[in-house]
Design a protein around this motif. Structure first.
Motif, PDB file in Angstrom:
ATOM      1  N   HIS A   1      64.253 -12.557  28.942  1.00  0.00           N
ATOM      2  CA  HIS A   1      62.850 -12.430  28.539  1.00  0.00           C
ATOM      3  C   HIS A   1      61.985 -12.039  29.739  1.00  0.00           C
ATOM      4  O   HIS A   1      62.304 -12.390  30.876  1.00  0.00           O
ATOM      5  CB  HIS A   1      62.352 -13.747  27.950  1.00  0.00           C
ATOM      6  N   PRO A   2      60.877 -11.349  29.495  1.00  0.00           N
ATOM      7  CA  PRO A   2      59.989 -10.998  30.605  1.00  0.00           C
ATOM      8  C   PRO A   2      59.347 -12.238  31.206  1.00  0.00           C
ATOM      9  O   PRO A   2      59.087 -13.219  30.509  1.00  0.00           O
ATOM     10  CB  PRO A   2      58.946 -10.085  29.964  1.00  0.00           C
ATOM     11  N   GLY A   3      59.099 -12.163  32.490  1.00  0.00           N
ATOM     12  CA  GLY A   3      58.480 -13.281  33.194  1.00  0.00           C
ATOM     13  C   GLY A   3      56.967 -13.178  33.222  1.00  0.00           C
ATOM     14  O   GLY A   3      56.380 -12.167  32.827  1.00  0.00           O
ATOM     15  N   PRO A   4      56.324 -14.222  33.720  1.00  0.00           N
ATOM     16  CA  PRO A   4      54.854 -14.253  33.727  1.00  0.00           C
ATOM     17  C   PRO A   4      54.227 -13.161  34.598  1.00  0.00           C
ATOM     18  O   PRO A   4      53.168 -12.640  34.266  1.00  0.00           O
ATOM     19  CB  PRO A   4      54.510 -15.645  34.247  1.00  0.00           C
ATOM     20  N   LYS A   5      54.881 -12.803  35.701  1.00  0.00           N
ATOM     21  CA  LYS A   5      54.306 -11.783  36.577  1.00  0.00           C
ATOM     22  C   LYS A   5      54.266 -10.425  35.875  1.00  0.00           C
ATOM     23  O   LYS A   5      53.248  -9.728  35.924  1.00  0.00           O
ATOM     24  CB  LYS A   5      55.091 -11.671  37.879  1.00  0.00           C
ATOM     25  N   ALA A   6      55.351 -10.044  35.206  1.00  0.00           N
ATOM     26  CA  ALA A   6      55.390  -8.766  34.493  1.00  0.00           C
ATOM     27  C   ALA A   6      54.374  -8.756  33.354  1.00  0.00           C
ATOM     28  O   ALA A   6      53.689  -7.750  33.125  1.00  0.00           O
ATOM     29  CB  ALA A   6      56.792  -8.498  33.954  1.00  0.00           C
ATOM     30  N   ILE A   7      54.256  -9.877  32.654  1.00  0.00           N
ATOM     31  CA  ILE A   7      53.290  -9.959  31.557  1.00  0.00           C
ATOM     32  C   ILE A   7      51.870  -9.877  32.099  1.00  0.00           C
ATOM     33  O   ILE A   7      51.016  -9.166  31.551  1.00  0.00           O
ATOM     34  CB  ILE A   7      53.512 -11.236  30.730  1.00  0.00           C
ATOM     35  N   TRP A   8      51.586 -10.599  33.182  1.00  0.00           N
ATOM     36  CA  TRP A   8      50.251 -10.585  33.772  1.00  0.00           C
ATOM     37  C   TRP A   8      49.871  -9.175  34.250  1.00  0.00           C
ATOM     38  O   TRP A   8      48.782  -8.684  33.956  1.00  0.00           O
ATOM     39  CB  TRP A   8      50.183 -11.569  34.935  1.00  0.00           C
ATOM     40  N   GLU A   9      50.756  -8.535  34.985  1.00  0.00           N
ATOM     41  CA  GLU A   9      50.461  -7.189  35.477  1.00  0.00           C
ATOM     42  C   GLU A   9      50.332  -6.198  34.322  1.00  0.00           C
ATOM     43  O   GLU A   9      49.483  -5.310  34.341  1.00  0.00           O
ATOM     44  CB  GLU A   9      51.533  -6.746  36.474  1.00  0.00           C
ATOM     45  N   GLY A  10      51.167  -6.355  33.306  1.00  0.00           N
ATOM     46  CA  GLY A  10      51.064  -5.498  32.130  1.00  0.00           C
ATOM     47  C   GLY A  10      49.748  -5.701  31.389  1.00  0.00           C
ATOM     48  O   GLY A  10      49.124  -4.736  30.943  1.00  0.00           O
ATOM     49  N   MET A  11      49.302  -6.951  31.262  1.00  0.00           N
ATOM     50  CA  MET A  11      48.034  -7.229  30.576  1.00  0.00           C
ATOM     51  C   MET A  11      46.846  -6.630  31.331  1.00  0.00           C
ATOM     52  O   MET A  11      45.878  -6.187  30.705  1.00  0.00           O
ATOM     53  CB  MET A  11      47.817  -8.732  30.406  1.00  0.00           C
ATOM     54  N   GLN A  12      46.903  -6.624  32.634  1.00  0.00           N
ATOM     55  CA  GLN A  12      45.825  -5.990  33.399  1.00  0.00           C
ATOM     56  C   GLN A  12      45.736  -4.510  33.059  1.00  0.00           C
ATOM     57  O   GLN A  12      44.643  -3.968  32.875  1.00  0.00           O
ATOM     58  CB  GLN A  12      46.051  -6.194  34.899  1.00  0.00           C
ATOM     59  N   LYS A  13      46.869  -3.859  32.956  1.00  0.00           N
ATOM     60  CA  LYS A  13      46.882  -2.436  32.606  1.00  0.00           C
ATOM     61  C   LYS A  13      46.439  -2.231  31.160  1.00  0.00           C
ATOM     62  O   LYS A  13      45.675  -1.303  30.864  1.00  0.00           O
ATOM     63  CB  LYS A  13      48.267  -1.841  32.837  1.00  0.00           C
ATOM     64  N   VAL A  14      46.900  -3.085  30.256  1.00  0.00           N
ATOM     65  CA  VAL A  14      46.517  -2.959  28.853  1.00  0.00           C
ATOM     66  C   VAL A  14      45.016  -3.133  28.697  1.00  0.00           C
ATOM     67  O   VAL A  14      44.375  -2.431  27.916  1.00  0.00           O
ATOM     68  CB  VAL A  14      47.292  -3.959  27.971  1.00  0.00           C
ATOM     69  N   ARG A  15      44.430  -4.049  29.434  1.00  0.00           N
ATOM     70  CA  ARG A  15      42.977  -4.233  29.353  1.00  0.00           C
ATOM     71  C   ARG A  15      42.262  -2.958  29.799  1.00  0.00           C
ATOM     72  O   ARG A  15      41.268  -2.547  29.195  1.00  0.00           O
ATOM     73  CB  ARG A  15      42.545  -5.424  30.211  1.00  0.00           C
ATOM     74  N   ALA A  16      42.754  -2.311  30.844  1.00  0.00           N
ATOM     75  CA  ALA A  16      42.162  -1.039  31.286  1.00  0.00           C
ATOM     76  C   ALA A  16      42.351   0.043  30.225  1.00  0.00           C
ATOM     77  O   ALA A  16      41.432   0.820  29.957  1.00  0.00           O
ATOM     78  CB  ALA A  16      42.786  -0.600  32.613  1.00  0.00           C
ATOM     79  N   PHE A  17      43.527   0.083  29.577  1.00  0.00           N
ATOM     80  CA  PHE A  17      43.752   1.043  28.494  1.00  0.00           C
ATOM     81  C   PHE A  17      42.772   0.804  27.352  1.00  0.00           C
ATOM     82  O   PHE A  17      42.235   1.742  26.766  1.00  0.00           O
ATOM     83  CB  PHE A  17      45.176   0.944  27.937  1.00  0.00           C
ATOM     84  N   ALA A  18      42.544  -0.474  27.028  1.00  0.00           N
ATOM     85  CA  ALA A  18      41.652  -0.823  25.925  1.00  0.00           C
ATOM     86  C   ALA A  18      40.212  -0.409  26.227  1.00  0.00           C
ATOM     87  O   ALA A  18      39.508   0.099  25.349  1.00  0.00           O
ATOM     88  CB  ALA A  18      41.727  -2.319  25.632  1.00  0.00           C
ATOM     89  N   ILE A  19      39.786  -0.605  27.467  1.00  0.00           N
ATOM     90  CA  ILE A  19      38.441  -0.190  27.863  1.00  0.00           C
ATOM     91  C   ILE A  19      38.305   1.328  27.733  1.00  0.00           C
ATOM     92  O   ILE A  19      37.305   1.832  27.226  1.00  0.00           O
ATOM     93  CB  ILE A  19      38.125  -0.668  29.299  1.00  0.00           C
ATOM     94  N   ALA A  20      39.336   2.045  28.153  1.00  0.00           N
ATOM     95  CA  ALA A  20      39.308   3.508  28.030  1.00  0.00           C
ATOM     96  C   ALA A  20      39.294   3.933  26.566  1.00  0.00           C
ATOM     97  O   ALA A  20      38.567   4.869  26.190  1.00  0.00           O
ATOM     98  CB  ALA A  20      40.514   4.113  28.745  1.00  0.00           C
ATOM     99  N   LEU A  21      40.053   3.249  25.721  1.00  0.00           N
ATOM    100  CA  LEU A  21      40.069   3.570  24.295  1.00  0.00           C
ATOM    101  C   LEU A  21      38.699   3.323  23.671  1.00  0.00           C
ATOM    102  O   LEU A  21      38.192   4.161  22.918  1.00  0.00           O
ATOM    103  CB  LEU A  21      41.138   2.740  23.577  1.00  0.00           C
ATOM    104  N   GLU A  22      38.085   2.191  24.002  1.00  0.00           N
ATOM    105  CA  GLU A  22      36.745   1.881  23.489  1.00  0.00           C
ATOM    106  C   GLU A  22      35.741   2.936  23.942  1.00  0.00           C
ATOM    107  O   GLU A  22      34.913   3.402  23.148  1.00  0.00           O
ATOM    108  CB  GLU A  22      36.291   0.513  23.972  1.00  0.00           C
TER     109      GLU A  22
END
Length: 79
Positions: free
Chosen positions: A48-69
């Motif tokens: 399973h993915p670890g917390p660091k990969a999830i945290w770093e991925g969520m930071q990128k997803v938040r930036a993607f979401a801002i760009a989508l909005e």
């Protein structure tokens, strides 16, 4: 609901380069998708993915979401 609509749709669009489905994917699929943005490779024996990969991925997803909005706002406000 764990993810905002913009978050899961933006993650889907970036990962699959296609429009998102009508309904959000299952949570497990989303976590692995997001962890992939944080460096998780998802190989056969990686577990399973670890917390660091999830945290770093969520930071990128938040930036993607801002760009989508922003893109949607510019498209719909363009007249």
């Amino acid at each position: 609901m764990v993810f905002d609509i913009e978050e899961w749709q933006a993650a889907w669009i970036v990962a699959h380069r296609s429009p998102p489905p009508d309904a959000p994917p299952p949570l497990g699929q989303m976590v692995r998708l997001i962890a992939g943005f944080g460096g998780f490779l998802g190989r056969k024996h990686d577990g399973h993915p670890g917390p660091k990969a999830i945290w770093e991925g969520m930071q990128k997803v938040r930036a993607f979401a801002i760009a989508l909005e922003a893109g949607r706002a510019a498209y719909f406000n363009d007249g």
